[in-house]
Design a protein around this motif. Structure first.
Motif, PDB file in Angstrom:
ATOM      1  N   PRO A 136       0.949  -1.137  -0.184  1.00 20.80           N
ATOM      2  CA  PRO A 136       0.068   0.252  -0.310  1.00 20.80           C
ATOM      3  C   PRO A 136       1.220   1.773   0.295  1.00 20.80           C
ATOM      4  N   THR A 137       1.884   1.005   0.813  1.00 18.80           N
ATOM      5  CA  THR A 137       2.826   2.301   0.507  1.00 18.80           C
ATOM      6  C   THR A 137       3.608   2.782  -0.407  1.00 18.80           C
ATOM      7  N   ILE A 138       4.002   1.338  -1.290  1.00 17.72           N
ATOM      8  CA  ILE A 138       4.725   1.607  -2.581  1.00 17.72           C
ATOM      9  C   ILE A 138       3.785   2.300  -3.951  1.00 17.72           C
ATOM     10  N   LEU A 139       2.177   1.716  -3.441  1.00 21.54           N
ATOM     11  CA  LEU A 139       1.593   1.846  -4.542  1.00 21.54           C
ATOM     12  C   LEU A 139       1.497   3.647  -3.981  1.00 21.54           C
ATOM     13  N   LEU A 140       1.053   4.359  -3.118  1.00 28.46           N
ATOM     14  CA  LEU A 140       0.306   5.220  -2.665  1.00 28.46           C
ATOM     15  C   LEU A 140       2.176   6.413  -2.575  1.00 28.46           C
ATOM     16  N   VAL A 141       3.303   6.382  -2.210  1.00 28.56           N
ATOM     17  CA  VAL A 141       3.959   7.235  -2.472  1.00 28.56           C
ATOM     18  C   VAL A 141       4.495   7.037  -4.510  1.00 28.56           C
ATOM     19  N   GLY A 142       4.846   5.597  -4.738  1.00 28.92           N
ATOM     20  CA  GLY A 142       5.434   5.098  -6.088  1.00 28.92           C
ATOM     21  C   GLY A 142       4.895   6.978  -7.337  1.00 28.92           C
ATOM     22  N   LEU A 143       2.858   6.501  -6.843  1.00 24.89           N
ATOM     23  CA  LEU A 143       1.821   6.487  -8.161  1.00 24.89           C
ATOM     24  C   LEU A 143       2.442   7.854  -7.582  1.00 24.89           C
ATOM     25  N   SER A 144       1.914   8.897  -6.810  1.00 24.78           N
ATOM     26  CA  SER A 144       2.277  10.331  -6.248  1.00 24.78           C
ATOM     27  C   SER A 144       3.557  11.355  -6.473  1.00 24.78           C
ATOM     28  N   THR A 145       4.618  10.184  -5.986  1.00 27.31           N
ATOM     29  CA  THR A 145       5.814  10.788  -6.919  1.00 27.31           C
ATOM     30  C   THR A 145       6.371  10.550  -7.985  1.00 27.31           C
ATOM     31  N   ILE A 146       5.678   9.708  -9.418  1.00 29.65           N
ATOM     32  CA  ILE A 146       5.765   9.963 -10.156  1.00 29.65           C
ATOM     33  C   ILE A 146       4.970  11.022 -10.923  1.00 29.65           C
TER      34      ILE A 146
ATOM     35  N   ILE B 227       4.425  16.294 -13.508  1.00 35.70           N
ATOM     36  CA  ILE B 227       3.380  17.721 -13.933  1.00 35.70           C
ATOM     37  C   ILE B 227       4.784  18.793 -12.849  1.00 35.70           C
ATOM     38  N   GLY B 228       5.241  18.348 -11.932  1.00 32.89           N
ATOM     39  CA  GLY B 228       5.906  19.213 -11.783  1.00 32.89           C
ATOM     40  C   GLY B 228       7.426  19.774 -12.642  1.00 32.89           C
ATOM     41  N   VAL B 229       7.670  18.948 -13.159  1.00 32.33           N
ATOM     42  CA  VAL B 229       9.244  19.339 -14.201  1.00 32.33           C
ATOM     43  C   VAL B 229       8.836  20.228 -15.361  1.00 32.33           C
ATOM     44  N   TRP B 230       7.428  19.754 -16.151  1.00 29.42           N
ATOM     45  CA  TRP B 230       6.794  20.187 -16.909  1.00 29.42           C
ATOM     46  C   TRP B 230       6.064  21.573 -16.884  1.00 29.42           C
ATOM     47  N   LEU B 231       5.200  22.062 -15.596  1.00 25.75           N
ATOM     48  CA  LEU B 231       5.053  23.261 -14.748  1.00 25.75           C
ATOM     49  C   LEU B 231       6.530  24.248 -14.732  1.00 25.75           C
TER      50      LEU B 231
ATOM     51  N   MET C 116      12.872  22.785 -11.030  1.00 22.14           N
ATOM     52  CA  MET C 116      13.495  22.875 -12.690  1.00 22.14           C
ATOM     53  C   MET C 116      13.486  23.688 -12.953  1.00 22.14           C
ATOM     54  N   ARG C 117      12.688  25.110 -12.413  1.00 23.39           N
ATOM     55  CA  ARG C 117      12.771  26.099 -13.178  1.00 23.39           C
ATOM     56  C   ARG C 117      13.804  26.655 -12.988  1.00 23.39           C
ATOM     57  N   SER C 118      14.219  26.959 -11.855  1.00 20.39           N
ATOM     58  CA  SER C 118      15.552  27.457 -11.633  1.00 20.39           C
ATOM     59  C   SER C 118      16.766  27.053 -12.317  1.00 20.39           C
TER      60      SER C 118
ATOM     61  N   HIS D 209      18.011  20.108 -25.570  1.00 21.44           N
ATOM     62  CA  HIS D 209      20.214  20.694 -24.685  1.00 21.44           C
ATOM     63  C   HIS D 209      19.989  21.260 -23.194  1.00 21.44           C
ATOM     64  N   ALA D 210      18.996  22.523 -23.281  1.00 23.97           N
ATOM     65  CA  ALA D 210      18.756  22.999 -21.934  1.00 23.97           C
ATOM     66  C   ALA D 210      17.817  22.218 -21.086  1.00 23.97           C
ATOM     67  N   VAL D 211      16.738  21.875 -21.395  1.00 23.35           N
ATOM     68  CA  VAL D 211      16.111  20.272 -20.797  1.00 23.35           C
ATOM     69  C   VAL D 211      16.789  19.688 -20.220  1.00 23.35           C
ATOM     70  N   ARG D 212      18.040  19.148 -20.608  1.00 22.58           N
ATOM     71  CA  ARG D 212      18.796  17.685 -20.814  1.00 22.58           C
ATOM     72  C   ARG D 212      19.391  18.102 -19.506  1.00 22.58           C
ATOM     73  N   ASN D 213      20.432  19.218 -19.279  1.00 26.86           N
ATOM     74  CA  ASN D 213      21.690  19.728 -18.566  1.00 26.86           C
ATOM     75  C   ASN D 213      20.051  20.172 -17.459  1.00 26.86           C
ATOM     76  N   ALA D 214      19.377  20.650 -17.158  1.00 29.28           N
ATOM     77  CA  ALA D 214      18.652  21.309 -16.104  1.00 29.28           C
ATOM     78  C   ALA D 214      18.030  19.973 -14.910  1.00 29.28           C
ATOM     79  N   LEU D 215      17.665  19.103 -15.832  1.00 27.28           N
ATOM     80  CA  LEU D 215      17.132  17.563 -15.397  1.00 27.28           C
ATOM     81  C   LEU D 215      18.421  17.668 -13.952  1.00 27.28           C
ATOM     82  N   LEU D 216      19.479  17.619 -13.601  1.00 26.73           N
ATOM     83  CA  LEU D 216      20.108  17.438 -13.189  1.00 26.73           C
ATOM     84  C   LEU D 216      19.949  17.311 -11.561  1.00 26.73           C
ATOM     85  N   PRO D 217      19.988  18.675 -11.287  1.00 24.07           N
ATOM     86  CA  PRO D 217      19.502  19.092  -9.657  1.00 24.07           C
ATOM     87  C   PRO D 217      17.507  17.922  -9.333  1.00 24.07           C
ATOM     88  N   THR D 218      16.842  18.326 -10.920  1.00 23.68           N
ATOM     89  CA  THR D 218      15.875  17.442 -10.016  1.00 23.68           C
ATOM     90  C   THR D 218      15.527  16.268 -10.388  1.00 23.68           C
ATOM     91  N   THR D 219      16.843  15.501 -10.654  1.00 27.16           N
ATOM     92  CA  THR D 219      17.304  14.153 -10.360  1.00 27.16           C
ATOM     93  C   THR D 219      17.376  13.297  -8.681  1.00 27.16           C
TER      94      THR D 219
END
Length: 306
Positions: free
Chosen positions: A80-90, A95-99, A193-195, A223-233
């Protein structure tokens, strides 16, 4: 991690024998017999050595409250925790990265101001309070809004959870908890991601890419998004620990039988072996996530591979 998981819960107030005995252990001999049965009469250093030996062999002990092996209890409550945490994290990550990407690429626009303000407002709310608001609005019902979603639990008692109808029933039960955690942690990914993307916009390699004739969307995505993804990862890996801690309150509010609710129930005893087991599992998950994040760096940034 092993040292902290052992001594952290030993300094907590509370006596398992008195809590679980509820007046039945009226003599010192009965209390001594209970403590001896669970090894609580031994000195702390000796208990710690026993704990290390048992943990290395996969033996997390017997739960004081449920009287079953802790490993079986954790395996039963983990999904149940994997379902809850996994889905919410995904959902929060996607959505957050897109925003963050859209807001940074059109900095100062209406979408950027609205998404940043909304995500910060949601981030400022405690998870349990946001969960109660969603329960009041969409489970109990409010005005013209009908109460469609359940107020708690993981399954309905009259539905087989292993059937197709049971899967839809589980999805309906998880909707409000997943939405709560997703909204609560949306700002983390959106703002980072914005920063990160704003830092990349002034780099020379983007000017070079534009000079080669690439379209604006290609410059951004290739180019830009790929490099900016490192802090988000990194944030995704680190936030697994925070999301699990947030899931403790969410599982309590929505009565979801996961690791968070199990830990809450164990704190009231205190059930040392259950607390140690859940802490170890959560900590191991964070360590594993950080390892995966470090390995992903090489795929996202060629400079890391060199």
């Amino acid at each position: 991690m092993l040292v902290v998981s052992f001594f952290l819960f030993r300094v907590m107030p509370g006596d398992p024998a008195k809590t679980l005995g509820r007046g039945r252990f009226s003599t010192p001999e009965q209390l001594e017999e209970f403590n001896k049965a669970y090894g609580l009469d031994q000195p702390l250093p000796q208990q710690f050595v026993t704990f290390l030996k048992n943990t290395l062999t996969g033996d997390f002990g017997i739960s004081l409250r449920y009287r079953v092996p802790v490993s079986d209890l954790i395996l039963d409550r983990m999904w149940p925790t994997i379902l809850l945490v996994g889905l919410s994290t995904i959902f929060a990550t996607v959505i957050g990265v897109w925003l963050g990407i859209r807001g940074a690429w059109n900095r100062g626009g209406k979408f950027d101001n609205f998404s940043t303000g909304t995500s910060l407002t949601l981030y400022a709310m405690p998870e349990w309070w946001l969960g109660l608001l969603l329960i009041a609005a969409f489970a109990v019902g409010f005005g013209p809004i009908p109460g469609y979603f359940p107020t708690g639990g993981l399954h309905s008692i009259d539905v087989d959870p292993n059937s197709v109808a049971g899967w839809f029933d589980t999805a309906r039960h998880l909707t409000l908890p997943v939405v709560t955690l997703t909204l609560a942690y949306l700002a983390d990914y959106a703002l980072i991601m914005r920063s990160s993307l704003l830092d990349e916009l002034g780099e020379d390699y983007l000017t070079t890419a534009r000079a080669k004739g690439l379209r604006d969307v290609q410059v951004r995505n290739r180019h830009a998004v790929r490099n900016a993804l490192l802090p988000t990862t990194t944030l995704v890996a680190l936030n697994i620990g925070f999301v699990v801690s947030g899931a403790i309150t969410i599982e309590t509010v929505f009565s979801i039988p996961g690791l968070g609710l199990l830990a809450t129930e164990a704190l009231s005893v205190p059930d040392y072996w259950v607390l140690q087991g859940t802490f170890l599992v959560a900590s191991a998950g964070v360590i594993l996530a950080n390892l995966v994040a470090n390995l992903l760096y090489g795929l996202l940034d060629p400079r890391v591979r060199t």
